[in-house]
Design a protein around this motif. Structure first.
Motif, mmCIF file in Angstrom:
data_model
loop_
_atom_site.group_PDB
_atom_site.id
_atom_site.type_symbol
_atom_site.label_atom_id
_atom_site.label_comp_id
_atom_site.label_asym_id
_atom_site.label_seq_id
_atom_site.Cartn_x
_atom_site.Cartn_y
_atom_site.Cartn_z
ATOM 1 N N ALA A 116 11.915 3.323 -0.013
ATOM 2 C CA ALA A 116 11.936 2.962 -1.223
ATOM 3 C C ALA A 116 13.029 1.676 -1.571
ATOM 4 N N ARG A 117 13.888 1.578 -0.774
ATOM 5 C CA ARG A 117 14.950 0.814 -0.895
ATOM 6 C C ARG A 117 14.529 -0.493 -0.369
ATOM 7 N N GLU A 121 23.768 -5.086 -9.105
ATOM 8 C CA GLU A 121 23.724 -3.952 -8.308
ATOM 9 C C GLU A 121 22.331 -3.000 -8.089
ATOM 10 N N LEU A 122 21.873 -2.748 -7.048
ATOM 11 C CA LEU A 122 20.739 -2.044 -6.860
ATOM 12 C C LEU A 122 20.975 -0.511 -6.370
ATOM 13 N N ARG A 123 20.200 0.105 -7.109
ATOM 14 C CA ARG A 123 20.618 1.835 -6.620
ATOM 15 C C ARG A 123 19.217 2.361 -6.436
ATOM 16 N N VAL A 124 18.966 3.219 -5.600
ATOM 17 C CA VAL A 124 17.764 3.836 -5.330
ATOM 18 C C VAL A 124 17.969 5.354 -5.245
ATOM 19 N N THR A 125 17.131 6.281 -5.727
ATOM 20 C CA THR A 125 17.084 7.596 -5.761
ATOM 21 C C THR A 125 15.738 8.172 -5.879
ATOM 22 N N LYS A 174 0.792 -1.217 -0.043
ATOM 23 C CA LYS A 174 -0.151 -0.230 -0.037
ATOM 24 C C LYS A 174 0.855 1.338 0.003
ATOM 25 N N LYS A 175 2.025 1.272 -0.998
ATOM 26 C CA LYS A 175 3.035 2.397 -0.958
ATOM 27 C C LYS A 175 2.752 2.959 -2.345
ATOM 28 N N ASP A 176 2.720 4.435 -2.537
ATOM 29 C CA ASP A 176 2.617 4.818 -4.034
ATOM 30 C C ASP A 176 3.779 5.280 -4.401
ATOM 31 N N LEU A 177 4.327 4.710 -5.566
ATOM 32 C CA LEU A 177 5.653 5.010 -6.262
ATOM 33 C C LEU A 177 5.555 6.339 -6.733
ATOM 34 N N GLY A 178 4.386 6.788 -7.199
ATOM 35 C CA GLY A 178 4.357 8.085 -8.140
ATOM 36 C C GLY A 178 4.778 7.711 -9.151
ATOM 37 N N ASP A 179 5.713 8.764 -9.857
ATOM 38 C CA ASP A 179 6.136 8.651 -11.307
ATOM 39 C C ASP A 179 7.319 8.017 -11.152
ATOM 40 N N SER A 180 7.389 6.580 -10.929
ATOM 41 C CA SER A 180 8.654 5.847 -10.645
ATOM 42 C C SER A 180 9.158 5.475 -11.951
ATOM 43 N N ALA A 181 10.453 4.924 -12.093
ATOM 44 C CA ALA A 181 11.227 4.544 -13.181
ATOM 45 C C ALA A 181 12.268 3.719 -12.882
ATOM 46 N N VAL A 182 12.657 2.688 -13.709
ATOM 47 C CA VAL A 182 13.709 1.796 -13.304
ATOM 48 C C VAL A 182 14.559 1.705 -14.685
ATOM 49 N N GLY A 183 15.833 1.999 -14.318
ATOM 50 C CA GLY A 183 16.738 1.825 -15.449
ATOM 51 C C GLY A 183 17.714 0.613 -15.103
ATOM 52 N N ALA A 184 18.052 0.104 -16.268
ATOM 53 C CA ALA A 184 19.009 -0.932 -16.367
ATOM 54 C C ALA A 184 20.412 -0.769 -17.271
#
Length: 139
Positions: free
Chosen positions: A109-110, A133-137, A70-80
Motif C-alpha cells: 500500500a505504501r 506528509e503521506l500516511r498509510v493504514t 493490477k492491485k485491488d485497493l478494495g474499499d479505499s479512502a483518502v483523507g487530506a
C-alpha cells in the motif's frame, strides 16, 4: 501542457469572508475564517476546499497506479488535512494525506501511495513548495 479541462471560480466580497462560486454554479459557498483564526466559522474556508480537492485528486491517482499494478485497493479512502499557519512574514500551508487501503499489506500500500504522490497533479503542483506528509493504514 495541453489543457483538457479548465475550472473557473470567482471570489467576491472580502476574500476569506466573501463568497466563491464556479462558473457553472455547481459550487457556490459562503466563506468565513475558522474560529481558530478569529473568524465566525459560519462558512467554508479555502483550506477546506483545497483539502477536498487534494483528497479526491490523490485518491484518483492512487486508483490509477493500483490499476496499472493490477492491485485491488478494495474499499479505499483518502483523507487530506490542510493546515495554515504563519510562515516568515506571511502564511504557509502543510498537508497530511492519509490513505486507507484495507486489502493490501502495508508495504504494498505504501509503495502505491508513493507512486500516486509522483503522478497526482496536486502533489506535483505543491512539490517543493509545501510540506506534504503521506500516511498509510489498512484500517
Amino acid at each position: 501542457m495541453e489543457p483538457m479541462y479548465t475550472a473557473e471560480a470567482l471570489s467576491t466580497g472580502d476574500g476569506r469572508s466573501g463568497h466563491v462560486r464556479t462558473s457553472d454554479d455547481t459550487i457556490s459557498v459562503d466563506l468565513a475564517p475558522p474560529k481558530e483564526m478569529g473568524g465566525s466559522g459560519n462558512g467554508n474556508n479555502p483550506e477546506q476546499l483545497f483539502a477536498a480537492g487534494y483528497a479526491a485528486c490523490f485518491h484518483s491517482a492512487l486508483q490509477l497506479v493500483a490499476k496499472s499494478a493490477k492491485k485491488d485497493l478494495g474499499d479505499s479512502a483518502v483523507g487530506a488535512q490542510v493546515s495554515i499557519g504563519k510562515e516568515g512574514e506571511g502564511f504557509g500551508l502543510s498537508v497530511v494525506l492519509e490513505a486507507v487501503i484495507p486489502n493490501l499489506p502495508e508495504d504494498e500500500a505504501r509503495e502505491l501511495v508513493e507512486q500516486a504522490h509522483q503522478v497526482c497533479p496536486y502533489s506535483r503542483a505543491t512539490r517543493g513548495n509545501i510540506e506534504v506528509e503521506l500516511r498509510v493504514t489498512n484500517e
